[in-house]
Design a protein around this motif. Structure first.
Motif, short mmCIF file in Angstrom:
data_model
loop_
_atom_site.label_atom_id
_atom_site.label_comp_id
_atom_site.label_asym_id
_atom_site.label_seq_id
_atom_site.Cartn_x
_atom_site.Cartn_y
_atom_site.Cartn_z
N ALA A 98 0.82 -1.21 0.00
CA ALA A 98 0.00 0.00 0.00
C ALA A 98 0.85 1.26 0.00
O ALA A 98 0.40 2.32 -0.44
CB ALA A 98 -0.92 0.00 1.22
N LEU A 99 2.09 1.15 0.47
CA LEU A 99 2.98 2.32 0.49
C LEU A 99 3.44 2.70 -0.90
O LEU A 99 3.99 3.80 -1.09
CB LEU A 99 4.19 2.03 1.38
N TYR A 100 3.26 1.80 -1.87
CA TYR A 100 3.62 2.10 -3.26
C TYR A 100 2.38 2.12 -4.15
O TYR A 100 2.46 1.86 -5.34
CB TYR A 100 4.64 1.07 -3.77
N ARG A 101 1.26 2.45 -3.55
CA ARG A 101 0.01 2.51 -4.29
C ARG A 101 0.07 3.66 -5.31
O ARG A 101 0.23 4.82 -4.96
CB ARG A 101 -1.15 2.73 -3.32
N GLY A 102 -0.04 3.31 -6.59
CA GLY A 102 0.02 4.31 -7.66
C GLY A 102 1.42 4.65 -8.12
O GLY A 102 1.61 5.62 -8.87
N TYR A 103 2.41 3.84 -7.70
CA TYR A 103 3.80 4.16 -8.04
C TYR A 103 4.03 4.16 -9.55
O TYR A 103 4.62 5.09 -10.10
CB TYR A 103 4.74 3.15 -7.36
N TRP A 104 3.56 3.12 -10.24
CA TRP A 104 3.82 3.02 -11.68
C TRP A 104 3.11 4.12 -12.45
O TRP A 104 3.64 4.64 -13.44
CB TRP A 104 3.40 1.65 -12.20
N PHE A 105 1.93 4.50 -12.00
CA PHE A 105 1.23 5.61 -12.66
C PHE A 105 1.99 6.91 -12.46
O PHE A 105 2.12 7.71 -13.39
CB PHE A 105 -0.19 5.72 -12.08
N THR A 106 2.50 7.13 -11.26
CA THR A 106 3.28 8.34 -10.98
C THR A 106 4.55 8.38 -11.82
O THR A 106 4.94 9.43 -12.34
CB THR A 106 3.63 8.41 -9.48
N LEU A 107 5.20 7.23 -11.95
CA LEU A 107 6.42 7.16 -12.76
C LEU A 107 6.12 7.47 -14.22
O LEU A 107 6.86 8.20 -14.89
CB LEU A 107 7.05 5.77 -12.63
N ALA A 108 5.02 6.92 -14.74
CA ALA A 108 4.64 7.20 -16.13
C ALA A 108 4.24 8.66 -16.31
O ALA A 108 4.54 9.28 -17.34
CB ALA A 108 3.48 6.28 -16.55
#
Length: 368
Positions: free
Chosen positions: A181-191
């Protein structure tokens, strides 16, 4: 009277100067504009607020400030500023170190070694990779800031808060939803950082070309160097590897960085604001996805299990109205919803720019 000559600034001191000027100013500005930061996040995420959330669900900046003060008290404006300030300083430091080290591989011959599309691709790759390293290390701080800033606890009822501080919130998040949960949305933020970097770097290059003269051309502010730059034997400098600059190159870098103050800093802030403006709907989606799952105290079960499902829901022009009926939303309403809080972002730019310029100048007097 003998004129005092300044010693050359080493690469280490120049790096420390840049880190303190940018990272320190970013952290300090987040403390001062914390009320605006929290209101911005509330305005971005309020469409997804839990039905029992006491935070304001409608109105502008003034309404949000008034209601937060009335319902949660003045200290609540600084909920979450700890991880927010830490992330600003740590991210700046790691990004600078990563950019410096990765530049040896992306730009082995320096900025002047390549040109055209290849140069743009190498610069963009270096910025993106260094930003990705910093994002990977400190993304949990951003997630926790979003959840602390959208806390619905009432004034005088500390135990009713979703998260009682950063460390308790960190523990509760991991217990409820797992460490992922601490990396929720990480890949979207990176993109989402790709269009941001493309916009801000392009704007920076255009403004720099329009407002600043070409470096080193008919410029009397550069140091007078009597010795030519150091040349290494080919066997000492294999292809693809760049060694730290010598004294002359370091002095040139120092002069290049300081002689255009504060125009160069204002260009950087303006470019960043334009990049954030273009990508603001993506930032809103990121905040809402980070908030999802933290709205109901004691559960932590997110409504949307994947970012793909959430992005699809956010991209369609349909919303559930207050009477529970799915209604069409116009493009103007969609943009208004996803640009909620942009005015706060623009307001924050003025004190942040003033702090960066002021701190930059003060440190320049001491270090340079």
């Amino acid at each position: 009277m003998r004129k005092e000559t300044k010693k050359p600034v080493s690469e280490t001191r120049l790096f420390a100067f840049t880190l303190l000027a940018h990272g320190g100013a970013a952290s300090l500005s987040r403390i001062l504009v914390a009320p605006l930061d929290r209101v911005k996040v509330i305005m971005q995420t309020r469409e997804h607020f839990h039905e029992k959330n006491v935070l304001p669900k409608h109105g502008g900046v003034r309404t949000a400030l008034t209601e937060v003060y009335r319902l949660q008290g003045p200290r609540s404006f600084w909920w979450g500023f700890g991880p927010h300030c830490s992330a600003a300083l740590l991210t700046t430091g790691v990004r600078l170190v990563a950019f410096q080290k990765l530049g040896l591989y992306f730009l082995p011959g320096g900025d002047a070694a390549t040109s055209g599309i290849e140069h743009v691709a190498r610069i963009f790759g270096c910025y993106f990779t260094s930003s990705a390293v910093a994002l990977t290390l400190f993304y949990p701080l951003d997630v926790m800031y979003t959840r602390l800033a959208t806390d619905e606890g009432k004034v005088g009822a500390h135990k009713q808060r979703n998260f009682n501080g950063f460390f308790r919130g960190l523990r509760d998040t991991i217990v409820r939803s797992g460490p992922e949960a601490l990396y929720r949305g990480y890949w979207f933020t990176l993109a989402a950082s790709i269009p941001f970097l493309a916009t801000s770097l392009s704007c920076h290059a255009l403004l720099e070309k329009a407002l600043l003269p070409p470096p080193g051309k008919h410029d009397t502010t550069l140091p007078n160097f009597d010795n030519p730059p150091r040349k290494l034997h080919p066997t000492q400098n294999p292809p693809g590897i760049s060694y730290p600059p010598d004294e002359r190159e370091t002095q040139v870098a120092e002069a290049e960085q300081l002689r255009y103050f504060p125009t160069n800093l204002i260009i950087g802030v303006a470019s960043g604001l334009l990049g954030q403006t273009v990508c603001y709907p993506l930032d809103t989606i990121r905040r809402r996805y980070q908030y999802d799952g933290a709205c109901a105290r004691g559960t932590g079960e997110p409504v949307y299990k994947s970012i793909r499902e959430f992005v699809w829901k956010e991209s369609i022009h349909e919303r559930v109205s207050s009477d529970g009926v799915m209604r069409k939303v116009s493009a103007a309403q969609w943009l208004r919803s996803h640009y909620a809080g942009w005015g706060v972002l623009a307001m924050k730019t003025v004190p942040e720019c003033a702090l960066i310029c002021g701190l930059y100048w003060l440190i320049k007097q001491k270090v340079a």
